[in-house]
Write a protein that holds these residues in place. Structure first.
Motif, PDB file in Angstrom:
ATOM      1  N   ASP A  84     -46.884  49.517  86.680  1.00 12.43           N
ATOM      2  CA  ASP A  84     -46.550  50.786  87.313  1.00 12.43           C
ATOM      3  C   ASP A  84     -47.312  51.950  86.686  1.00 12.43           C
ATOM      4  O   ASP A  84     -47.631  52.933  87.362  1.00 12.43           O
ATOM      5  CB  ASP A  84     -45.051  51.045  87.217  1.00 12.43           C
ATOM      6  CG  ASP A  84     -44.243  50.061  88.065  1.00 12.43           C
ATOM      7  OD1 ASP A  84     -44.844  49.419  88.940  1.00 12.43           O
ATOM      8  OD2 ASP A  84     -43.022  49.935  87.829  1.00 12.43           O
ATOM      9  N   SER A 113     -51.278  51.766  87.866  1.00 13.42           N
ATOM     10  CA  SER A 113     -51.568  51.690  89.301  1.00 13.42           C
ATOM     11  C   SER A 113     -50.856  52.824  90.015  1.00 13.42           C
ATOM     12  O   SER A 113     -49.800  53.284  89.587  1.00 13.42           O
ATOM     13  CB  SER A 113     -51.127  50.338  89.881  1.00 13.42           C
ATOM     14  OG  SER A 113     -49.751  50.119  89.663  1.00 13.42           O
ATOM     15  N   ASP A 114     -51.426  53.260  91.139  1.00 13.22           N
ATOM     16  CA  ASP A 114     -50.854  54.392  91.864  1.00 13.22           C
ATOM     17  C   ASP A 114     -50.743  54.130  93.352  1.00 13.22           C
ATOM     18  O   ASP A 114     -50.835  55.025  94.169  1.00 13.22           O
ATOM     19  CB  ASP A 114     -51.684  55.654  91.627  1.00 13.22           C
ATOM     20  CG  ASP A 114     -53.140  55.458  92.026  1.00 13.22           C
ATOM     21  OD1 ASP A 114     -53.478  54.351  92.478  1.00 13.22           O
ATOM     22  OD2 ASP A 114     -53.921  56.415  91.890  1.00 13.22           O
ATOM     23  N   ARG A 137     -46.633  57.746  87.033  1.00 12.75           N
ATOM     24  CA  ARG A 137     -47.460  58.314  88.090  1.00 12.75           C
ATOM     25  C   ARG A 137     -46.674  58.344  89.388  1.00 12.75           C
ATOM     26  O   ARG A 137     -45.780  57.540  89.602  1.00 12.75           O
ATOM     27  CB  ARG A 137     -48.733  57.487  88.305  1.00 12.75           C
ATOM     28  CG  ARG A 137     -49.661  57.483  87.108  1.00 12.75           C
ATOM     29  CD  ARG A 137     -50.948  56.781  87.452  1.00 12.75           C
ATOM     30  NE  ARG A 137     -51.834  56.676  86.314  1.00 12.75           N
ATOM     31  CZ  ARG A 137     -53.059  56.176  86.362  1.00 12.75           C
ATOM     32  NH1 ARG A 137     -53.549  55.745  87.491  1.00 12.75           N
ATOM     33  NH2 ARG A 137     -53.811  56.115  85.285  1.00 12.75           N
ATOM     34  N   MET A 188     -46.277  57.387  93.052  1.00 12.31           N
ATOM     35  CA  MET A 188     -46.809  56.307  93.869  1.00 12.31           C
ATOM     36  C   MET A 188     -47.265  56.863  95.216  1.00 12.31           C
ATOM     37  O   MET A 188     -46.647  57.742  95.794  1.00 12.31           O
ATOM     38  CB  MET A 188     -45.746  55.230  94.096  1.00 12.31           C
ATOM     39  CG  MET A 188     -45.151  54.688  92.802  1.00 12.31           C
ATOM     40  SD  MET A 188     -46.414  54.024  91.692  1.00 12.31           S
ATOM     41  CE  MET A 188     -46.937  52.632  92.666  1.00 12.31           C
ATOM     42  N   LYS A 189     -48.352  56.345  95.707  1.00 14.18           N
ATOM     43  CA  LYS A 189     -48.841  56.739  97.020  1.00 14.18           C
ATOM     44  C   LYS A 189     -47.926  56.187  98.097  1.00 14.18           C
ATOM     45  O   LYS A 189     -47.464  55.055  98.008  1.00 14.18           O
ATOM     46  CB  LYS A 189     -50.254  56.208  97.249  1.00 14.18           C
ATOM     47  CG  LYS A 189     -51.306  56.850  96.358  1.00 14.18           C
ATOM     48  CD  LYS A 189     -52.665  56.251  96.678  1.00 14.18           C
ATOM     49  CE  LYS A 189     -53.750  56.859  95.823  1.00 14.18           C
ATOM     50  NZ  LYS A 189     -55.062  56.250  96.089  1.00 14.18           N
TER      51      LYS A 189
END
Length: 683
Positions: free
Chosen positions: A164, A167-168, A220, A222-223
């Motif tokens: 997590d 990665s985004d 981050r 998340m998209k």
């Protein structure tokens, strides 16, 4: 322990594509690699002249797709992250460094999967290598180990947190999971000793649930969705292609000649110690621009452009359609616009990836008369150096490439053959160097042409041409998925459909176009049926029904309004009647029985038969039928002469099917061919 042999064997093998296989042969049994000392493994040449233990690991330039990925910064991996992974105890840092480098080597080596032997392409390996470094940095900061190992001590909860953090989006999360799996498989087969254990080994590694929405804040955001490039709008395509055609036809040769002359003036001034900012040089360049006899393709003087473009006025740029420009700096700007328009024309006509267009070499385009663009593709290609392929070219794209060749040859270094060039100095890169980023010049040109407002929410990224081609073909071409699969070089239709449906509104557009097409086809078919020009089993009953309707209405002939009304009724408002292939229409409704489906329901165009009662053929299909009969007769007579009975029987069946389609075609061929007459009579 036996030392690892030098990698001269890899060099001895033919071609760059064999380098990895050469390493595999040199290393021998992979299952012993984890046990070999670092002093030996560090000397392995992972890439030509680049060892695993070198300070920087650099992928060869010619192994990368043409474009930005060929920049040295994009091809270089620093296993220490500029020292960020080596800031603690030297012995711990050395173990961490070895673990990182062994992981990078393991990812480069081929591996056996359920679908065969697989390995990363260089560009994919670079992405995974950067992911390894991100994971190593997170581990050092959040879950440091006392022995320096990166992977072995991680629990499932640790791996989820690491995933997590680095990665985004959904796809990057999948990439991290794939990285863990491949490192685990490498460890299980003896390539690595430090690797993530994907199966629980103790109570602390028991499965855990991911944090809830009310838990601690994620590292981050998340998209919500992955980026999807949108096709250009019809308005944008019309405007930029129209302007490109005008400039290429009317201005390009004079523009390039003027540009070269201005560069010569600047070079002469530089030899005297003067720059282009010197008033004397400025005036000389201005006078030369004014002295050019600017004329269009018809020989008429050019005093105005048909559209405004950015022109330099002092230290600023203004939109103007005046020509010639008052400042010589506008000429260089227009050359940049011209190159971008050449790119747009090629991208629009071939739908290739930008790396494939960028890979085109001037010396490989000598024979444009064949109408093909030759380049290299790295996507889905097994060869490290990519795979050569070509694309069909429209005459407008051929003209664009010819102009681009002229432009590139004026500034390109001697001995070079790249097609796309820097038309001005960029940092340390001189004019004429390879243009690695094709998007930025296009974005700039769109702005200078005043078309940015037509690009939608996204800027004019060059890759959008590929999606634009996909949309246009999807809406206008029969068998569009297969056409695009071949044009785009995809391996399966799923990839192609992603391009076809990249625009959220394309499904609605497709339904609208299908309805309009069905209506137009029906109107044309009805008119031909009434005139007795249509064929196929459905023609006779349809003609009889239309004649009875005309008599009941008391009309002598069906007028234009009546034909549109009939087309609307027969197609149920454009929802029925389908174009099976050029000139062949299926009139079957869902509630009717058809041999293509062996029952009721939607028709299956792929199983359409010439004997189907719902098959209606317009006059457009007649010429195709006539040509097919001619070809079959020739092949049948050859098969009968050679005594190939099975082939001859197959051809007789095909010939009969074609003869049943059109009475006019059948009678004409029966009169001039004894073979056709014999087959039709059943002899």
């Amino acid at each position: 322990m036996t030392p690892i042999r030098a990698t001269e064997l890899a060099l001895a093998l033919t071609g760059v594509g064999s380098w990895r296989e050469g390493i595999a042969i040199t290393l021998g049994n992979f299952s012993e690699l984890a046990a070999r000392p670092w002093s030996e493994v560090s000397r392995i040449e992972i890439f030509p002249a680049c060892k695993v233990g070198d300070p920087l690991i650099v992928v060869p330039e010619h192994w990368m797709p043409a474009g930005p990925l060929r920049r040295a910064s994009m091809r270089t991996i620093d296993p220490t992250l500029d020292g960020a992974l080596s800031t603690d105890d030297p012995s711990v840092a050395a173990v961490r460094d070895e673990s990182v480098r062994r992981s990078l080597l393991a990812l480069w080596l081929p591996r056996r999967t359920s679908t065969g032997i697989r390995s990363y392409a260089p560009s994919s390996w670079l992405n995974s290598a950067r992911l390894v470094l991100s994971c190593a940095e997170w581990q050092k900061q959040n879950k440091p180990s006392t022995d320096g190992l990166i992977w072995a001590h991680l629990t499932l909860a640790d791996r989820l947190a690491m995933r997590d953090a680095v990665s985004d989006g959904e796809r990057p999360r999948t990439d991290v999971a794939t990285l863990f799996r491949w490192l685990f498989e490498s460890g299980e087969r003896g390539v690595l000793s430090d690797y993530p254990r994907l199966t629980p080994t103790n109570a602390n590694d028991a499965p855990v649930r991911e944090g809830s929405n009310i838990g601690s804040a994620p590292v981050r955001i998340m998209k919500n969705e992955e980026r999807t490039w949108q096709p250009f709008s019809d308005a944008f395509v019309t405007e930029i292609v129209g302007r490109g055609l005008w400039i290429q036809r009317n201005l390009a040769p004079q523009l390039l000649d003027c540009w070269s002359a201005l560069r010569d003036i600047a070079a002469e001034a530089a030899a005297r110690g003067q720059t282009t900012k010197n008033p004397i040089v400025i005036e000389r360049r201005r006078k030369h621009v004014a002295s050019v006899n600017w004329r269009d393709a018809n020989g008429e003087p050019i005093t105005r452009l048909p559209f405004p473009v950015s022109q330099k006025v002092g230290n600023r740029f203004e939109k103007s359609d005046a020509w010639p420009p008052r400042d010589a700096g506008t000429i260089a700007l227009m050359v940049g616009v011209l190159q971008a328009l050449n790119l747009c024309m090629v991208g629009f006509c071939v739908g290739a990836r930008m790396s494939e267009i960028a890979s085109a070499q001037d010396d490989g385009l000598d024979d444009l008369a064949t109408g093909r663009l030759v380049g290299r593709t790295f996507k889905l290609a097994d060869e490290l150096e990519g795979q050569q392929r070509d694309w069909p070219l429209h005459s407008a794209a051929v003209r664009a490439i010819e102009i681009q060749q002229d432009l590139a040859r004026r500034v390109r270094p001697e001995g070079a053959s790249h097609l796309w060039v820097l038309n001005g100095r960029a940092g340390t890169h001189p004019i004429g160097s390879p243009l690695l980023n094709l998007t930025e010049p296009m974005v700039s040109a769109v702005e200078h042409l005043g078309l940015s407002h037509l690009t939608g929410k996204d800027r004019a990224h060059a890759h959008r041409w590929r999606h634009t081609v996909g949309r246009i073909v999807a809406l206008s071409v029969v068998d569009a998925p297969q056409v695009l699969l071949d044009l785009f070089g995809h391996r399966d239709l799923e990839m192609t459909l992603r391009y076809m449906l990249s625009d959220p509104e394309i499904a609605q557009d497709a339904m609208r176009v299908a309805k309009e097409t069905a209506f137009v086809l029906a109107e044309e078919a009805v008119a031909e049926t009434i005139a007795g020009e249509a064929g196929g089993p459905a023609a006779a009953p349809l003609r009889q029904g239309l004649e009875e309707l005309r008599m009941r209405r008391g009309e002598e002939t069906f007028g234009a309004d009546s034909l549109r009304e009939l087309a609307d009724i027969l197609t149920f408002g454009g929802k029925q009647w389908e174009l099976v292939r050029p000139g062949v229409i299926c009139t079957k409704a869902p509630g009717q029985f058809g041999p293509c489906t062996q029952g009721f329901g939607e028709p299956d165009p792929g199983s359409c038969r010439t004997t189907c009662d719902h098959r209606l053929e317009t006059s457009r299909a007649k010429a195709q039928c006539d040509a097919a009969v001619g070809a079959l007769v020739e092949e049948l007579e050859a098969a009968e002469r050679e005594g190939t009975d099975m082939l001859a029987e197959n051809l007789r069946g095909q010939l009969l099917a074609q003869l049943r389609r059109w009475e006019e075609v059948r009678e004409r061929w029966s009169a001039k061919s004894t073979t056709v007459a014999r087959i039709w009579k059943g002899e």
